[in-house]
Each structure stands twice: as structure tokens, then as C-alpha cells.
Design a protein around this motif. Structure first.
Motif, PDB file in Angstrom:
ATOM      1  N   MET A  26     -88.534  25.615 100.883  1.00  0.00           N
ATOM      2  CA  MET A  26     -88.786  26.320  99.632  1.00  0.00           C
ATOM      3  C   MET A  26     -89.892  25.571  98.870  1.00  0.00           C
ATOM      4  SD  MET A  26     -86.116  27.317  96.596  1.00  0.00           S
ATOM      5  CE  MET A  26     -85.294  28.546  97.586  1.00  0.00           C
ATOM      6  N   PRO A  27     -90.890  26.290  98.391  1.00  0.00           N
ATOM      7  CA  PRO A  27     -91.984  25.638  97.650  1.00  0.00           C
ATOM      8  C   PRO A  27     -91.509  25.108  96.297  1.00  0.00           C
ATOM      9  CG  PRO A  27     -92.304  28.015  97.697  1.00  0.00           C
ATOM     10  CD  PRO A  27     -91.108  27.715  98.548  1.00  0.00           C
ATOM     11  N   VAL A  28     -92.242  24.133  95.787  1.00  0.00           N
ATOM     12  CA  VAL A  28     -91.950  23.571  94.463  1.00  0.00           C
ATOM     13  C   VAL A  28     -92.353  24.590  93.405  1.00  0.00           C
ATOM     14  CG1 VAL A  28     -92.591  21.741  92.844  1.00  0.00           C
ATOM     15  CG2 VAL A  28     -92.283  21.217  95.273  1.00  0.00           C
ATOM     16  N   VAL A  29     -91.476  24.800  92.432  1.00  0.00           N
ATOM     17  CA  VAL A  29     -91.761  25.709  91.324  1.00  0.00           C
ATOM     18  C   VAL A  29     -92.020  24.855  90.086  1.00  0.00           C
ATOM     19  CG1 VAL A  29     -90.894  27.566  89.864  1.00  0.00           C
ATOM     20  CG2 VAL A  29     -90.354  27.541  92.314  1.00  0.00           C
ATOM     21  N   ALA A  57     -92.082  41.104  86.689  1.00  0.00           N
ATOM     22  CA  ALA A  57     -92.669  42.242  87.413  1.00  0.00           C
ATOM     23  C   ALA A  57     -92.717  41.957  88.914  1.00  0.00           C
ATOM     24  CB  ALA A  57     -94.074  42.542  86.888  1.00  0.00           C
ATOM     25  N   LEU A  58     -93.057  40.732  89.278  1.00  0.00           N
ATOM     26  CA  LEU A  58     -93.084  40.350  90.690  1.00  0.00           C
ATOM     27  C   LEU A  58     -91.695  40.471  91.300  1.00  0.00           C
ATOM     28  CD1 LEU A  58     -94.830  39.153  93.003  1.00  0.00           C
ATOM     29  CD2 LEU A  58     -94.160  36.880  92.168  1.00  0.00           C
ATOM     30  N   ASP A  59     -90.681  40.067  90.549  1.00  0.00           N
ATOM     31  CA  ASP A  59     -89.300  40.173  91.022  1.00  0.00           C
ATOM     32  C   ASP A  59     -88.904  41.630  91.200  1.00  0.00           C
ATOM     33  OD1 ASP A  59     -86.742  39.205  91.784  1.00  0.00           O
ATOM     34  OD2 ASP A  59     -86.002  39.489  89.734  1.00  0.00           O
ATOM     35  N   PRO A  63     -89.792  36.671  98.703  1.00  0.00           N
ATOM     36  CA  PRO A  63     -90.616  36.174  99.811  1.00  0.00           C
ATOM     37  C   PRO A  63     -91.490  34.988  99.408  1.00  0.00           C
ATOM     38  CG  PRO A  63     -90.760  38.566  99.696  1.00  0.00           C
ATOM     39  CD  PRO A  63     -90.025  38.105  98.468  1.00  0.00           C
ATOM     40  N   LEU A  64     -91.995  34.992  98.189  1.00  0.00           N
ATOM     41  CA  LEU A  64     -92.831  33.889  97.713  1.00  0.00           C
ATOM     42  C   LEU A  64     -92.000  32.611  97.594  1.00  0.00           C
ATOM     43  CD1 LEU A  64     -95.725  33.241  96.836  1.00  0.00           C
ATOM     44  CD2 LEU A  64     -95.076  33.913  94.525  1.00  0.00           C
TER      45      LEU A  64
END
Length: 84
Positions: A1-4, A71-73, A80-81
């Protein structure tokens, strides 16, 4: 999982909502407080071209603010991101 990473302030309701949305997805958020750390707001503006908080990065991808994240959600693009 990428760092947020999220540029934020303590009194920003949109920052709280963004963190809540991400925590609900099981994501740990690294917060950069632009109201406490000298020079961080300038760093944020240089990186994003924006002045308002929150400004959210997932890995190296600039998502934008809370409205952009939400909006992305809704469009199905957040999970996926976050999965990398």
C-alpha cells in the motif's frame, strides 16, 4: 500500500473529513501540519500549485483536496490507487 500524505491544519473540517474517509478504508495518514511547521505551506504550494488544505498525496500521485478525494472514491478510483 502506498504512503498517504496529507498537508493539513488543526482547524480544517475538510482535513478531518478526508482523514476520516481514509481511516475508514484502513489507511494510515501521514499528516504534515502547515500551521505548525515553518515553511511547510510554501512547500505544499510549490508541490501542488494550490493554497488550500487538505492537499493529499497517495504515493507520488497528487489527489487534491477533500472534494477531489471524495469524487475519486465515488467514481471507484480510490481503492485501486490505494492498492498500489
Amino acid at each position: 500500500m502506498p504512503v498517504v500524505t496529507m498537508y493539513c491544519t488543526a482547524v480544517c473540517p475538510y482535513c478531518v473529513m478526508a482523514e476520516r474517509l481514509l481511516l475508514g478504508k484502513g489507511v494510515e495518514v501521514t499528516k504534515i501540519r502547515v500551521d505548525l511547521e515553518s515553511g511547510r505551506r510554501e512547500e505544499m504550494m510549490t508541490r501542488t500549485g494550490r493554497r488550500t488544505v487538505p492537499q493529499i498525496y497517495i504515493g507520488d500521485t497528487h489527489v487534491g483536496g477533500f472534494d477531489d478525494l471524495s469524487a475519486l472514491d465515488r467514481a471507484g478510483g480510490l481503492d485501486p490507487l490505494l492498492a498500489g
